[in-house]
Every structure is written in structure tokens, then in C-alpha cells.
Enzyme design. Structure first.
Site, short mmCIF file in Angstrom:
data_model
loop_
_atom_site.label_atom_id
_atom_site.label_comp_id
_atom_site.label_asym_id
_atom_site.label_seq_id
_atom_site.Cartn_x
_atom_site.Cartn_y
_atom_site.Cartn_z
N GLU A 1 5.39 -12.44 1.04
CA GLU A 1 5.84 -11.54 -0.01
C GLU A 1 7.12 -10.83 0.40
OE1 GLU A 1 2.17 -9.08 -0.74
OE2 GLU A 1 1.44 -10.60 0.62
N HIS B 1 -0.96 -2.67 -4.40
CA HIS B 1 -0.35 -3.50 -5.45
C HIS B 1 -0.29 -2.83 -6.82
CE1 HIS B 1 0.00 -6.52 -2.48
NE2 HIS B 1 -1.16 -7.12 -2.62
N ARG C 1 0.80 -1.24 0.00
CA ARG C 1 0.00 0.00 0.00
C ARG C 1 0.83 1.29 0.00
NH1 ARG C 1 -2.35 -4.08 2.75
NH2 ARG C 1 -4.49 -4.52 2.16
N HIS D 1 3.33 -12.53 -5.50
CA HIS D 1 2.15 -12.65 -4.64
C HIS D 1 1.46 -14.00 -4.87
CE1 HIS D 1 -1.53 -11.86 -2.53
NE2 HIS D 1 -1.02 -10.73 -2.07
N ASP E 1 -1.65 -9.85 8.53
CA ASP E 1 -1.56 -9.13 7.26
C ASP E 1 -0.60 -7.95 7.50
OD1 ASP E 1 -1.85 -8.17 4.75
OD2 ASP E 1 -4.01 -7.79 4.85
C1 FUC Z 1 -1.69 -8.84 0.62
C2 FUC Z 1 -2.38 -8.10 1.71
C3 FUC Z 1 -3.58 -7.40 1.34
C4 FUC Z 1 -4.40 -7.88 0.19
C5 FUC Z 1 -3.61 -8.56 -0.86
C6 FUC Z 1 -4.38 -9.32 -1.84
O1 FUC Z 1 -0.55 -8.22 0.15
O2 FUC Z 1 -1.51 -7.21 2.37
O3 FUC Z 1 -4.37 -7.13 2.47
O4 FUC Z 1 -5.50 -8.59 0.58
O5 FUC Z 1 -2.51 -9.24 -0.43
#
Ligand code: FUC
Length: 395
Positions: free
Chosen positions: A360, A136, A111, A211, A284
Site C-alpha cells: 500500500e 482504514h 491506523r 488495498h 505488517d
Molecule cells: C493492512 C494492515 C492491517 C489490516 C488491513 C486489512 O493495511 O496494516 O493490519 O489487517 O490491512
């Protein structure tokens, strides 16, 4: 193509890849057929690429739609398991409610507050796609693009695929025309190596990450609460109620964020009255990896091609152990609590709530707005690199 034909195709690939296959090599692997991914999207050809390592038959399938990992078959105590979420066709990816199964996200992973940052005295307004913030890289981020792909064998004989994307000046509000490549390589010791390089023609910010939702049961329908998690981090970045870092780095000691010794994900995820977990509705958050900030813990001795051990995950029922190495300063661990449990993935399996974990490797979220966070700025003449490895063993 029928399931049997797909299995036969998988067996043929495996047979070709190694003359001295052991009896269990590649047992149970089901490949997705090429025709399920053959489509033109935004005027570019989408395809699926299959990589198989020379030793065990560990197999990855990737698509250039979002430079995305589609399948990852690794050995377990009972044949091979596909340990990543995904769908069985390009159409299913294009129609998916969850856009983040397996891709590279960017330009900025995670974010950026209000989608705003200032660089060299100039303020930039990005597109926003979550609570007025950017997540993202925005709705048209890297994960939605068709990348150019080239499959090859590297100098050591390992199977690899390199995906390249040109992100135009102004795309999603970012300055500078950026060229980024990500190379996925499968190595003999059951390693999936992900290497990034990027250059720009004007100063910009960058934080690409892979991701992927992992599930070491080998199905997206079983809870990952049973996975034993270790994260080599003494601290994490605190956030506001929208998961934007406040800038404060907090110790994990004495909190449910302490994964310095292996602990089941489900053991403390619902801890009542612990604010960070209440905000995230579970894990998260971005962990601050010891490599960069707290030096010599014994756990961090495992230097691997310039990447340090960041985390390890173990599922006792399948014996699968995944270890993450990276040269990045942070690791976002998201436990999949935001899933609606309704989408159907590969093999007809449900993408269930808390049944896929994202790990990640990245810079910290919102780093462009925090001077005490590592810089995410890339300038002309510089080359961004990232080296991240996911290894798989059986215990
Ligand atoms: C991750 C989380 C987020 C989001 C995303 C799809 O990076 O930090 O909250 O849901 O994935």
C-alpha cells in the site's frame, strides 16, 4: 452466464481491442459477467467495468463499490493469471468477512491512534474500529461506499475508469466535505496506473491508498512465502503492540525487515524473538521509501512519471514480476497473516493465510499525530494528488 460464455465474452473484448493480437494474447482470461455486479446499494447503482490494454490483452475488472479492483489478468510463463484477490459477485463482497480485498481505503489509510488528532488547535474524535483506534477510515470508510464511475479512453488511447466520491463533513468524524477521484488506467507496457486527486472545503487529513491483495501465483490459495521481495527502503516505522507508530524510524540493516536485495517473503517472516515481527505476527509495517528520506541509491534511478521505484516482487514458478512505483513517502507491506483461510473467493479458490500481499503506497500510519512524519493535512484551495503504478513483466 456460464463459464464458456464468460470466456467467449472475454475473447470478444480482446479481439476488439487489438487487430494484431499475438497468439498468446489474453490466453486463459475469464471475465466476470456484468449481471453479477448489477445491484443497487445505498440507493446507488453498482456495476463492473472492464479495461483491456492494446498490446498484450492485460485486463482489469473494477467495481465502483469501494472503487475496487476485482480482477487483474497479467501474462505469465503459462498464459494469463489473475493476480488479485476478490469475489465473483457484488453479493459476495457485501457479505465478505474480509472487507479489504481490492478497494481504495480512506479517508485515512491504516491506523490513527485512539481515533484522535488535533488540527489547527482543535481536537477531532474519529470513529474507532480496531482496539480503540481507527483503521482504514473507520467501519464506514471509502471502501464501503458506492462511488460514481465514468469509463473512458484517455488522450493516448488507453482504457480508463474514473471513480469519484463525496465524503461529507463529519463522516467517520473527519472535518471538511472532501471530494476525491481515483482514476485507473491500463497502459501498453502492462502498467496499472492509479491516480488520485482530492479537494476539501475545510482543513482535514487524508491518506487514501489502494488495498489490493496480490498473489503472483495467480490464485489466492497458494502461499506467497515463495515470492521474492525487494523494497527500496533503508528504514521503517517502529510500532507499539497495536501497530501504531511510536514515531521512531528504525534502520532495516541487520534485521528481517531488510529487503534491499530480493529475499523470499517466507525466509525470515517467522524469525523468533524479533519484536516487530512478533507484534505484527509477520510483516505488517510501513517502510520509509528511500526517495523521500535517503536520497540517491542507484536502485532509485527508475523515476517514472514522477513516481519512484518502491518495491519489486517476483514469483519464480509463474515468472511474474510486479514493480511498484509511487510518489508517496511510505509503503505498507502486509503479508496476509491475519486471514482465517476459510473464505472462498473467485473461481472457488480459498483466500488462504499468507497467500495475498498488500503493498500500500501511502503516507505513514498515524502521521496526524507525529510532527516528524510527512504532513497529511489538506486545506481548502489545495489539491491532493497521488500517482502510483503497478507494472507487470515476465522473467
Ligand atoms: C493492512 C494492515 C492491517 C489490516 C488491513 C486489512 O493495511 O496494516 O493490519 O489487517 O490491512
Amino acid at each position: 452466464m456460464t463459464r464458456n460464455l464468460i470466456k467467449a465474452a472475454a475473447a470478444a473484448v480482446l479481439a476488439l481491442s487489438c487487430a494484431a493480437c499475438t497468439e498468446n494474447k489474453g490466453t486463459g482470461i475469464e471475465l466476470l459477467p456484468e449481471e453479477a455486479f448489477a445491484k443497487t446499494v445505498d440507493g446507488k447503482n453498482v456495476a463492473i467495468y472492464t479495461l483491456t490494454n492494446s498490446t498484450t490483452g492485460m485486463t482489469a475488472q473494477l467495481t465502483n463499490y469501494g472503487a475496487r479492483l476485482v480482477q487483474l489478468w497479467v501474462p505469465s510463463t503459462d498464459g494469463f493469471k489473475d493476480v488479485v484477490w476478490g469475489y465473483d459477485s457484488i453479493d459476495a463482497y457485501l457479505n465478505a468477512g474480509d472487507k479489504y480485498s481490492g478497494p481504495v481505503v480512506g479517508r485515512y489509510g491504516n491506523r490513527i491512534k485512539d481515533g484522535k488528532f488535533t488540527l489547527d488547535g482543535k481536537e477531532y474524535q474519529l470513529t474507532v474500529n480496531e482496539n480503540g483506534n481507527q483503521l482504514h477510515g473507520g467501519a464506514g470508510g471509502f471502501s464501503t461506499k458506492v462511488w460514481d464511475a465514468e469509463q473512458f479512453t484517455d488522450a493516448d488511447g488507453n482504457p480508463a475508469v474514473k471513480m469519484t466520491l463525496v465524503s461529507e463533513d463529519g463522516e467517520e468524524g473527519y472535518p471538511g466535505k472532501l471530494t476525491i477521484s481515483v482514476t485507473y488506467t491500463l497502459k501498453p507496457a502492462n502498467e496499472l496506473v492509479i491516480d488520485y486527486t482530492a479537494t476539501t472545503d475545510a482543513p482535514t487529513v487524508l491518506n487514501p491508498t489502494s488495498h489490493v491483495y496480490y498473489n503472483l501465483h495467480g490464485t489466492s490459495s497458494k502461499s506467497t512465502d515463495s515470492h521474492l521481495m525487494t523494497i527500496y527502503a533503508d528504514s521503517f516505522t517502529l510500532t507499539d503492540s497495536e501497530l501504531i507508530p511510536t514515531g521512531e524510524i528504525a534502520p532495516v540493516e541487520g534485521t528481517p525487515m531488510d529487503f534491499r536485495t530480493a529475499t523470499a517473503i517466507g525466509a525470515r517472516i517467522d524469525t523468533p524473538d524479533y519484536e516487530p515481527l512478533a507484534i505484527g505476527k509477520g510483516y505488517d509495517h510501513n517502510w520509509v521509501l528511500n526517495k523521500h528520506f535517503l536520497v540517491q541509491s542507484k536502485q532509485n534511478d527508475a523515476l517514472k512519471d514522477g513516481a519512484y521505484m518502491a518495491a519489486q516482487v517476483y514469483e519464480p514458478s509463474t515468472g511474474i514480476v510486479m514493480t511498484v512505483y509511487t510518489d508517496q513517502p511510505g509503503l505498507q507491506f502486509y503479508a496476509g497473516q491475519g486471514m482465517d483461510g476459510k473464505e472462498i473467493g473467485k473461481r472457488g479458490e480459498i483466500h488462504n493465510v499468507r497467500s495475498g500481499i498488500a503493498l500500500e503506497a501511502q503516507n505513514f500510519p498515524d502521521a496526524p499525530n507525529h510532527e516528524n512524519f510527512p504532513s497529511s493535512v489538506l486545506r481548502p484551495g489545495e489539491t491532493y494528488t497521488q500517482h502510483t503504478i503497478y507494472t507487470f513483466a515476465v522473467k
